[in-house]
Write an enzyme that holds these catalytic residues in place. Structure first.
Site, mmCIF file in Angstrom:
data_model
loop_
_atom_site.group_PDB
_atom_site.id
_atom_site.type_symbol
_atom_site.label_atom_id
_atom_site.label_comp_id
_atom_site.label_asym_id
_atom_site.label_seq_id
_atom_site.Cartn_x
_atom_site.Cartn_y
_atom_site.Cartn_z
ATOM 1 N N ASP A 30 -26.995 44.961 47.453
ATOM 2 C CA ASP A 30 -27.796 45.070 46.237
ATOM 3 C C ASP A 30 -27.335 46.257 45.394
ATOM 4 O OD1 ASP A 30 -29.127 43.010 47.315
ATOM 5 O OD2 ASP A 30 -31.096 44.007 47.442
ATOM 6 N N GLU A 32 -24.367 47.652 45.211
ATOM 7 C CA GLU A 32 -23.092 47.371 44.537
ATOM 8 C C GLU A 32 -23.345 46.492 43.307
ATOM 9 O OE1 GLU A 32 -18.822 47.374 44.150
ATOM 10 O OE2 GLU A 32 -20.403 48.712 44.816
ATOM 11 N N TYR A 33 -24.207 45.502 43.487
ATOM 12 C CA TYR A 33 -24.542 44.584 42.398
ATOM 13 C C TYR A 33 -25.156 45.374 41.232
ATOM 14 C CZ TYR A 33 -26.636 40.560 39.993
ATOM 15 O OH TYR A 33 -26.992 39.630 39.049
ATOM 16 N N LEU A 80 -44.207 10.351 36.856
ATOM 17 C CA LEU A 80 -43.902 9.360 37.887
ATOM 18 C C LEU A 80 -45.147 8.595 38.287
ATOM 19 C CD1 LEU A 80 -41.779 11.632 40.238
ATOM 20 C CD2 LEU A 80 -40.932 9.628 39.028
ATOM 21 N N GLU A 109 -36.417 12.798 47.748
ATOM 22 C CA GLU A 109 -36.392 14.228 47.420
ATOM 23 C C GLU A 109 -37.759 14.838 47.638
ATOM 24 O OE1 GLU A 109 -35.326 14.429 43.330
ATOM 25 O OE2 GLU A 109 -33.325 13.651 43.712
ATOM 26 N N LYS A 111 -40.936 16.715 46.306
ATOM 27 C CA LYS A 111 -41.571 16.845 44.992
ATOM 28 C C LYS A 111 -42.038 18.293 44.855
ATOM 29 C CE LYS A 111 -44.727 14.494 41.874
ATOM 30 N NZ LYS A 111 -45.439 15.653 41.374
ATOM 31 N N ASP A 113 -43.659 21.557 43.549
ATOM 32 C CA ASP A 113 -44.888 21.754 42.791
ATOM 33 C C ASP A 113 -44.739 22.925 41.815
ATOM 34 O OD1 ASP A 113 -47.375 21.221 41.954
ATOM 35 O OD2 ASP A 113 -48.415 22.009 43.711
ATOM 36 N N ARG A 132 -41.955 20.353 29.334
ATOM 37 C CA ARG A 132 -42.130 18.922 29.136
ATOM 38 C C ARG A 132 -43.077 18.627 27.955
ATOM 39 N NH1 ARG A 132 -45.900 15.318 31.523
ATOM 40 N NH2 ARG A 132 -45.160 13.211 31.293
ATOM 41 N N TYR A 218 -33.070 18.367 39.308
ATOM 42 C CA TYR A 218 -33.095 17.102 40.035
ATOM 43 C C TYR A 218 -32.730 15.881 39.213
ATOM 44 C CZ TYR A 218 -37.818 17.323 38.079
ATOM 45 O OH TYR A 218 -38.881 17.465 37.242
ATOM 46 N N LYS A 306 -47.651 10.824 47.237
ATOM 47 C CA LYS A 306 -48.449 12.043 47.151
ATOM 48 C C LYS A 306 -49.069 12.340 48.506
ATOM 49 C CE LYS A 306 -48.563 13.520 42.810
ATOM 50 N NZ LYS A 306 -49.814 13.662 42.151
ATOM 51 N N CYS A 400 -80.372 0.325 30.061
ATOM 52 C CA CYS A 400 -79.442 1.310 29.521
ATOM 53 C C CYS A 400 -80.134 2.677 29.483
ATOM 54 C CB CYS A 400 -79.011 0.892 28.122
ATOM 55 S SG CYS A 400 -78.080 2.175 27.271
ATOM 56 N N CYS A 403 -80.656 3.477 25.424
ATOM 57 C CA CYS A 403 -81.505 2.710 24.506
ATOM 58 C C CYS A 403 -82.610 1.949 25.217
ATOM 59 C CB CYS A 403 -80.654 1.763 23.664
ATOM 60 S SG CYS A 403 -79.938 0.418 24.614
ATOM 61 N N CYS A 418 -74.201 -2.414 28.570
ATOM 62 C CA CYS A 418 -75.320 -2.487 27.639
ATOM 63 C C CYS A 418 -74.800 -3.300 26.461
ATOM 64 C CB CYS A 418 -75.706 -1.076 27.193
ATOM 65 S SG CYS A 418 -76.740 -1.093 25.715
ATOM 66 N N CYS A 423 -76.993 0.334 20.329
ATOM 67 C CA CYS A 423 -77.222 1.396 21.325
ATOM 68 C C CYS A 423 -76.589 2.704 20.855
ATOM 69 C CB CYS A 423 -76.636 0.999 22.666
ATOM 70 S SG CYS A 423 -76.669 2.348 23.856
HETATM 71 S S1 IVH Z 1 -38.078 13.005 38.811
HETATM 72 C C1 IVH Z 1 -38.164 10.099 35.295
HETATM 73 N N1 IVH Z 1 -37.869 14.546 40.939
HETATM 74 O O1 IVH Z 1 -43.052 15.637 39.212
HETATM 75 C C2 IVH Z 1 -38.398 10.857 36.559
HETATM 76 N N2 IVH Z 1 -39.705 14.906 39.466
HETATM 77 O O2 IVH Z 1 -45.099 13.588 38.647
HETATM 78 C C3 IVH Z 1 -38.706 12.268 36.320
HETATM 79 N N3 IVH Z 1 -41.160 16.755 40.090
HETATM 80 O O3 IVH Z 1 -42.856 15.722 35.718
HETATM 81 C C4 IVH Z 1 -39.185 13.057 37.448
HETATM 82 N N4 IVH Z 1 -40.052 17.361 41.901
HETATM 83 O O4 IVH Z 1 -42.166 17.826 36.981
HETATM 84 C C5 IVH Z 1 -38.592 14.246 39.838
HETATM 85 N N5 IVH Z 1 -37.541 15.862 42.821
HETATM 86 C C6 IVH Z 1 -38.250 15.573 41.737
HETATM 87 C C7 IVH Z 1 -39.406 16.299 41.376
HETATM 88 C C8 IVH Z 1 -40.118 15.921 40.223
HETATM 89 C C9 IVH Z 1 -41.088 17.624 41.117
HETATM 90 C C10 IVH Z 1 -42.222 16.748 39.055
HETATM 91 C C11 IVH Z 1 -41.730 16.674 37.638
HETATM 92 C C12 IVH Z 1 -42.408 15.477 37.014
HETATM 93 C C13 IVH Z 1 -43.541 15.257 37.954
HETATM 94 C C14 IVH Z 1 -43.931 13.794 37.954
#
Ligand code: IVH
Length: 663
Positions: A30, A32-33, A80, A109, A111, A113, A132, A218, A306, A400, A403, A418, A423
């Site tokens: 670190d 040196e960097y 997705l 892959e 997902k 968070d 996004r 990704y 999920k 209702c 009403c 209703c 109403c």
């Molecule tokens: S692909 C058209 N790959 O999940 C496909 N999304 O619920 C675009 N996310 O908005 C998404 N890991 O922010 C993709 N390995 C992964 C991901 C991923 C996290 C998020 C991404 C997306 C959201 C969709």
């Protein structure tokens, strides 16, 4: 000499940074960097003319903006679809196999968070980074993106390139950050995702720079244009350019293998140094992805499994009924407030009578609550063992709640309605919807105020919103309304008259016509008049419009009451045309035609021809279906040509295309 040293230092620091932040494999200390970094900073200070925006010294932050610039994404950033069980996963696979008529390979892959980011490189340098946003437009967060050390500021590929991925905060950084905040007595972040989002949406990049963010990339939009045959190829390619890709991605040959991957990572989840909220499953072959295409909101070639949501127990104090704008009566649980997945929950929709009865939910029960898809709270089931006999059985209301008219249920439907056209609740909900953000977006007319103005007789229906100005003197006599706030409100109402057609269309509340669908319809028909005169075939031929929506639109415009409303709004001066900038033409051989492009063309790359077709008024899609009018076909065309020939879609060559255009 100094320029050479600057270049040399830049190269070294980029290399050491890459090894440290992307490969997680530092090759120098670190100290040196830091020493090299100090040297570069000093030189850049002395020779500011040599300072490049992509210098590694630019990662420390310090840029402070007044406001975020909006960025329109080159291609929508979609979300997705979800699956929550093995069964739903198998259905997803079956739909794909049915559509493609063969088994496919999947890339699995983690997902991550965090929050989605789009990075655009030009001439090998980071041009901008964007959030996004609503999928179409996001915010320019370049200044903060530059502070994320694992995101390269320069890449060896010199053409235009966009990569997408997720910015996140590792668990360790999150814990350290919250420790610090606790000491400082500032509010803690609920989870790493909120912390990452909060950091990236700062105007001052010094804050993001302190926050130790990271990023996995990704996806490459239009990866075929870069000669990537599979999604996995595209990940390997961007990794070779210096981007950080997730090492746990795996290609699976069968849906059973996919399920094994899901089980493996459900177990390993807690050991990972960052949070994941599921597994993303993508069709690996990009040509097949294109054939499968998209719905309005999500790709058909990918889904997210999920993880089961966090569940908590709380007391259900009461069940109350609400009336929606269609007159639908919904039972709602009033809960003892409880914290679930980072936020406080005190109400949850119980959807309909069948749901409550089949789960045997009673007033006074302890119930299991979770957040479906981690957003909308849901009552899962009662905890029967905790009953003491004082609980009251649920009974659907017979009248209702607003009403008092009797409510009824169609034989094949779960919902009670209703049917009283007068109403109040229905009318209030219609007005609330009309003024809401994605509809006419009238600031200052929140739900409570609409209800109050309705009850006091100032706004009894949609058209009366535009007569509110006649009541200003009476309203400012009331508590809580001043001249200034009324002036603002009247101005907002007047301004809404200029909205583009899709906003009005969504505001009308036609069954099935959500904000996106309203946009599709407005872009296609351009005027309210044209849409009102649209025939069944014209509607059904639009991609994304199914039979139910088609019927609902036709039904809506058949009703005299609705026609009268539109006439009155027009007389009041509301704009009834689509105002978004489109150079779309309606007088070319491609106007209103659905066109697919395949194979290699001589004069255009894929994006150019798509753009040109759009300007000629075409609706360009990715896959051949009965709705396709033309397939523009270049060299080495594959399955699309076959399919087009099989179902009788007209195929045209590049020369024929040009001839038609020049004619
Ligand atoms: S692909 C058209 N790959 O999940 C496909 N999304 O619920 C675009 N996310 O908005 C998404 N890991 O922010 C993709 N390995 C992964 C991901 C991923 C996290 C998020 C991404 C997306 C959201 C969709």
């Amino acid at each position: 000499m100094s320029l050479e040293r600057i270049k040399e230092l830049t190269k070294l620091l980029n290399q050491y940074g890459y090894e440290y932040y992307v490969l997680d494999n530092p090759t120098i200390s670190d100290q040196e960097y830091d020493r090299l970094m100090q040297e570069l900073m000093a030189l850049e200070e002395k020779y500011p003319e040599y300072l490049s925006p992509s210098s590694p010294t630019q990662r420390v932050g310090g840029v402070v903006l007044d406001a975020f610039k909006k960025i329109t994404h080159t291609k929508s950033m979609l979300s997705l679809g979800n699956v929550f069980s093995k069964e739903e996963l198998i259905n997803f696979d079956q739909r794909i196999q049915e559509s493609l008529q063969k088994p496919v390979e999947y890339a699995c892959e983690l997902k991550i968070d965090g929050l989605a980011v789009s990075l655009v490189y030009k001439l090998g340098e980071l041009d901008y980074g964007a959030t996004r946003g609503d999928g179409t437009t996001g915010e320019d967060i370049t200044h903060n993106v530059k502070t994320v050390k694992s995101i390269p500021l320069t890449i060896p590929y010199k053409g235009d390139l966009e990569v997408r991925g997720e910015i996140f905060m590792p668990k360790k950084s999150f814990n350290e950050l919250n420790e610090l905040r606790k000491k400082d007595g500032v509010e803690l972040f609920a989870n790493p995702r909120n912390a990452a989002a909060g950091s990236v949406r700062q105007l001052d990049s010094a804050i993001a720079a302190q926050r130790k963010l990271d990023a996995f990339l990704y996806m490459v939009p239009d990866a075929l244009d870069y000669d990537c045959i599979t999604h996995y190829d595209s990940l390997q390619w961007i990794a070779s350019l210096g981007f950080k890709t997730n090492p746990h991605t795996r290609v699976c040959q069968t849906i059973e293998e996919v399920w094994a991957y899901i089980e493996e990572y459900s177990a390993k989840r807690s050991e990972l140094p960052y949070e994941i909220d599921g597994i993303v499953i993508k069709v690996n072959d990009i040509e097949l992805q294109n054939q499968l295409g998209y719905t309005v909101k999500v790709p058909k070639w990918a889904t997210a499994y999920k993880f089961p949501a966090e569940e908590v127990i709380t007391k259900l104090k009461d069940i109350v009924f609400t009336v929606g704008r269609t007159g639908q009566i919904t039972p709602n649980a009033v809960l003892e407030p409880v914290r679930v997945a980072g936020s406080l929950v005190q109400r949850a929709s119980l959807h309909n009578e069948d749901n409550v009865v089949s789960k045997d939910i009673r007033i006074g029960d302890y119930v299991v609550v979770r957040k479906a898809g981690d957003v909308i709270p849901e009552v899962v089931r009662p905890v029967i063992e905790r009953r003491d006999g004082s609980e009251k059985k649920f009974e659907m209301t017979k009248v209702c709640p607003k009403c008092g008219e009797p409510v009824s249920r169609e034989e094949d439907q779960a919902a009670y309605f209703c049917h009283n056209p007068h109403c109040d609740s229905k009318k209030i909900e219609k007005i609330i919807h009309f003024v809401s953000r994605d509809a006419m977006n009238i600031d200052g007319l929140g739900e409570k105020i609409v209800e109050q103005f309705y009850n006091q007789g100032f706004i009894k229906n949609i058209e009366e919103i535009y007569y509110l100005k006649n009541h200003v003197n009476e309203i400012i006599e009331l508590d809580g309304f001043g001249q200034k706030s009324m002036d603002n409100l009247i101005e907002a109402i007047e301004k809404s008259k200029q909205n583009s057609l899709e906003k009005l269309l969504f505001g009308l509340g036609i069954r099935g016509v959500g904000a996106k669908m309203a946009e599709v319809l407005a872009a296609r028909f351009k005027t309210m008049e044209a849409l009102m005169e649209a025939k069944y075939v014209e509607l059904i031929n639009i991609n994304d419009v199914g039979e139910t929506i088609c019927e609902a639109i036709l039904d809506y415009f058949r009703e005299d009451e609705n026609k009268a409303l539109i006439r009155q709004l027009k007389e009041l001066g509301l704009n009834m045309t689509y105002l978004k900038e489109t150079n779309f033409r309606d007088d070319t051989p491609f106007s209103n035609k659905t066109v697919v492009v395949t194979g290699t063309l001589e004069k255009y790359n894929r994006n150019e021809i798509k753009e040109l077709l759009k300007q000629l008024g075409a609706n360009v899609t990715n896959s051949i279906s009965k709705k396709t009018d033309y397939l523009v076909c270049g060299k080495d065309a594959g399955s699309k040509l076959e399919k087009a020939e099989k179902i009788g879609v007209q195929v045209i060559t590049e020369e024929e295309f040009e001839r038609m255009v020049s004619e």
